[in-house]
Enzyme design. Structure first.
Site, PDB file in Angstrom:
ATOM      1  N   ASP A 101       0.828  -1.206   0.000  1.00 33.38           N
ATOM      2  CA  ASP A 101       0.000   0.000   0.000  1.00 33.38           C
ATOM      3  C   ASP A 101       0.865   1.260   0.000  1.00 33.38           C
ATOM      4  OD1 ASP A 101      -2.324   1.407   0.031  1.00 33.38           O
ATOM      5  OD2 ASP A 101      -2.829   0.982   2.110  1.00 33.38           O
TER       6      ASP A 101
ATOM      7  N   GLY B 149      -0.056   5.256  -4.513  1.00 33.44           N
ATOM      8  CA  GLY B 149      -0.711   6.500  -4.929  1.00 33.44           C
ATOM      9  C   GLY B 149      -0.140   7.693  -4.191  1.00 33.44           C
TER      10      GLY B 149
ATOM     11  N   HIS C 145       2.466   3.168  -9.021  1.00 33.55           N
ATOM     12  CA  HIS C 145       2.340   1.716  -9.207  1.00 33.55           C
ATOM     13  C   HIS C 145       3.577   1.160  -9.927  1.00 33.55           C
ATOM     14  CE1 HIS C 145      -1.591   1.690  -7.528  1.00 33.55           C
ATOM     15  NE2 HIS C 145      -2.176   2.315  -8.526  1.00 33.55           N
TER      16      HIS C 145
ATOM     17  N   SER D 227      -6.779  -6.578  -5.499  1.00 30.56           N
ATOM     18  CA  SER D 227      -7.814  -7.195  -4.666  1.00 30.56           C
ATOM     19  C   SER D 227      -9.151  -7.212  -5.400  1.00 30.56           C
ATOM     20  CB  SER D 227      -7.954  -6.424  -3.344  1.00 30.56           C
ATOM     21  OG  SER D 227      -8.797  -5.318  -3.518  1.00 30.56           O
TER      22      SER D 227
ATOM     23  N   LEU E 156      12.336 -19.695  -4.055  1.00 28.68           N
ATOM     24  CA  LEU E 156      11.343 -18.820  -3.410  1.00 28.68           C
ATOM     25  C   LEU E 156      10.026 -18.983  -4.157  1.00 28.68           C
ATOM     26  CD1 LEU E 156      10.543 -16.332  -1.560  1.00 28.68           C
ATOM     27  CD2 LEU E 156      11.153 -14.910  -3.492  1.00 28.68           C
TER      28      LEU E 156
ATOM     29  N   ARG F 253       2.124  -4.922   6.263  1.00 27.20           N
ATOM     30  CA  ARG F 253       1.343  -3.948   5.500  1.00 27.20           C
ATOM     31  C   ARG F 253       2.060  -2.612   5.518  1.00 27.20           C
ATOM     32  NH1 ARG F 253      -4.927  -2.710   4.558  1.00 27.20           N
ATOM     33  NH2 ARG F 253      -4.585  -0.978   3.155  1.00 27.20           N
TER      34      ARG F 253
ATOM     35  N   ARG G  71      -4.960  -2.344   8.986  1.00 22.61           N
ATOM     36  CA  ARG G  71      -6.040  -3.324   8.796  1.00 22.61           C
ATOM     37  C   ARG G  71      -5.584  -4.382   7.786  1.00 22.61           C
ATOM     38  NH1 ARG G  71      -8.470   1.609   6.795  1.00 22.61           N
ATOM     39  NH2 ARG G  71      -7.920   1.838   4.608  1.00 22.61           N
TER      40      ARG G  71
HETATM   41  C1  FPP Z   1      -2.126  -0.059  -3.208  1.00 25.66           C
HETATM   42  O1  FPP Z   1      -1.595   1.252  -3.155  1.00 25.66           O
HETATM   43  C2  FPP Z   1      -1.523  -0.792  -4.309  1.00 25.66           C
HETATM   44  C3  FPP Z   1      -2.202  -1.403  -5.294  1.00 25.66           C
HETATM   45  C4  FPP Z   1      -3.661  -1.422  -5.399  1.00 25.66           C
HETATM   46  C5  FPP Z   1      -1.487  -2.094  -6.356  1.00 25.66           C
HETATM   47  C6  FPP Z   1      -0.263  -2.796  -5.899  1.00 25.66           C
HETATM   48  C7  FPP Z   1       0.456  -3.227  -7.086  1.00 25.66           C
HETATM   49  C8  FPP Z   1       1.798  -3.149  -7.249  1.00 25.66           C
HETATM   50  C9  FPP Z   1       2.765  -2.691  -6.247  1.00 25.66           C
HETATM   51  C10 FPP Z   1       2.391  -3.523  -8.511  1.00 25.66           C
HETATM   52  C11 FPP Z   1       2.406  -4.981  -8.771  1.00 25.66           C
HETATM   53  C12 FPP Z   1       1.111  -5.391  -9.268  1.00 25.66           C
HETATM   54  C13 FPP Z   1       0.595  -5.193 -10.479  1.00 25.66           C
HETATM   55  C14 FPP Z   1      -0.873  -5.296 -10.646  1.00 25.66           C
HETATM   56  C15 FPP Z   1       1.421  -4.828 -11.638  1.00 25.66           C
HETATM   57  P1  FPP Z   1      -2.582   2.482  -3.323  1.00 25.66           P
HETATM   58  O2  FPP Z   1      -2.700   2.797  -4.774  1.00 25.66           O
HETATM   59  O3  FPP Z   1      -3.876   2.180  -2.660  1.00 25.66           O
HETATM   60  O4  FPP Z   1      -1.810   3.618  -2.606  1.00 25.66           O
HETATM   61  P2  FPP Z   1      -2.485   4.821  -1.809  1.00 25.66           P
HETATM   62  O5  FPP Z   1      -3.120   4.233  -0.589  1.00 25.66           O
HETATM   63  O6  FPP Z   1      -1.316   5.682  -1.480  1.00 25.66           O
HETATM   64  O7  FPP Z   1      -3.454   5.500  -2.719  1.00 25.66           O
END
Ligand code: FPP
Length: 245
Positions: free
Chosen positions: A2, A5, A19, A47, A113, A166, A172
């Site tokens: 997480d 963004g 991402h 998810s 792994l 996390r 959570r």
């Molecule tokens: C959550 O961060 C992250 C995701 C929903 C995508 C996680 C995916 C990767 C790290 C890349 C590998 C996977 C793929 C599908 C290529 P967020 O966007 O919710 O961050 P924020 O909470 O800061 O908005």
């Protein structure tokens, strides 16, 4: 994983850039985990709830997955990483499904792994699909116990996770590995996923080894209880700590 963004927003960049940086972090963390003899690493890549995101972000994540696999698969394979995918692949595009299945097939002989990519995954989905499969297999209700249902869970090939990490400051589980994490040690960090690296992994592991794992028992002052791979037995007879994150 997480915080992608927010990582991008802090740099005045679109979320997709975060991402992309998240994929780079993942590749490094996979290497760091393998170097530390971690046998199982499971990542929540997409998810069941992520479909609620703007269409542009969802399609960006799908494209990123395809690019990431084509860019990194050869090296992951050479490094002994076996990719496994869990999630509802019936409801992702054929292109994405095929790319994931091909990555699985290409690395099937590796065992250094096991990198499980949870994609279109949800912990509740997993429990429901396991129950459905058990019913379809004709398991009588009075024989459906925890060990039996476990055999139908998507990650039936892996030990339960020892450590659940996390990033991104939220505290959570967000529907990740609900069944499997019953006794996982939880580690929450404010570190945003693209900044998570080998040093951050070591911090999480250092926190883990401080924990006393009791599995419902009274515990003891025994040595090395929290050590990943120490191989204790749980009170229900399952293998104990087993190097899974
Ligand atoms: C959550 O961060 C992250 C995701 C929903 C995508 C996680 C995916 C990767 C790290 C890349 C590998 C996977 C793929 C599908 C290529 P967020 O966007 O919710 O961050 P924020 O909470 O800061 O908005």
């Amino acid at each position: 994983m997480d915080g992608n963004g927010r990582w991008a927003r802090k740099r005045f960049m679109p979320r997709g850039v975060g991402h992309k940086a998240g994929v780079d972090a993942l590749v490094k963390v996979v290497q760091a985990a393998a170097d530390r003899h971690i046998g199982f690493l499971t990542v929540f890549a997409f998810s069941s709830e992520n479909w609620k995101r703007p269409e542009e972000e969802v399609s960006g994540l799908m494209s990123l997955l395809l690019v990431a696999l084509s860019k990194h698969l050869v090296k992951l394979k050479a490094d002994g990483v076996r990719i496994r995918v869990v999630g509802d692949l019936a409801n992702v595009s054929e292109k994405v499904r095929n790319a994931l299945l091909e990555a699985q097939a290409a690395t099937v002989d590796n065992s250094r792994l096991i990198l499980t990519v949870a994609f279109n995954y949800g912990g509740r989905w997993d429990i429901v699909q396991a129950a459905r499969q058990a019913m379809l297999a004709g398991v009588p209700a009075d024989q459906l116990d925890e060990a039996t249902l476990s055999r139908y869970m998507a990650m039936n090939y892996a030990p339960d996770p020892d450590l659940f990490i996390r990033t991104g400051g939220e505290v959570r589980l967000s529907n990740f590995l609900l069944w499997q994490s019953a006794y996982a040690e939880l580690y929450f960090t404010d570190c945003l996923w693209p900044d998570f690296d080998d040093r951050e992994l070591d911090k999480a592991l250092a926190s883990y080894v401080q924990r006393e794992r009791r599995f419902g028992d009274v515990g003891s002052s025994g040595e090395g209880e929290g050590a990943i791979g120490s191989g204790d037995d749980n009170d229900d007879g399952r293998a104990g700590t087993s190097d899974a994150v």
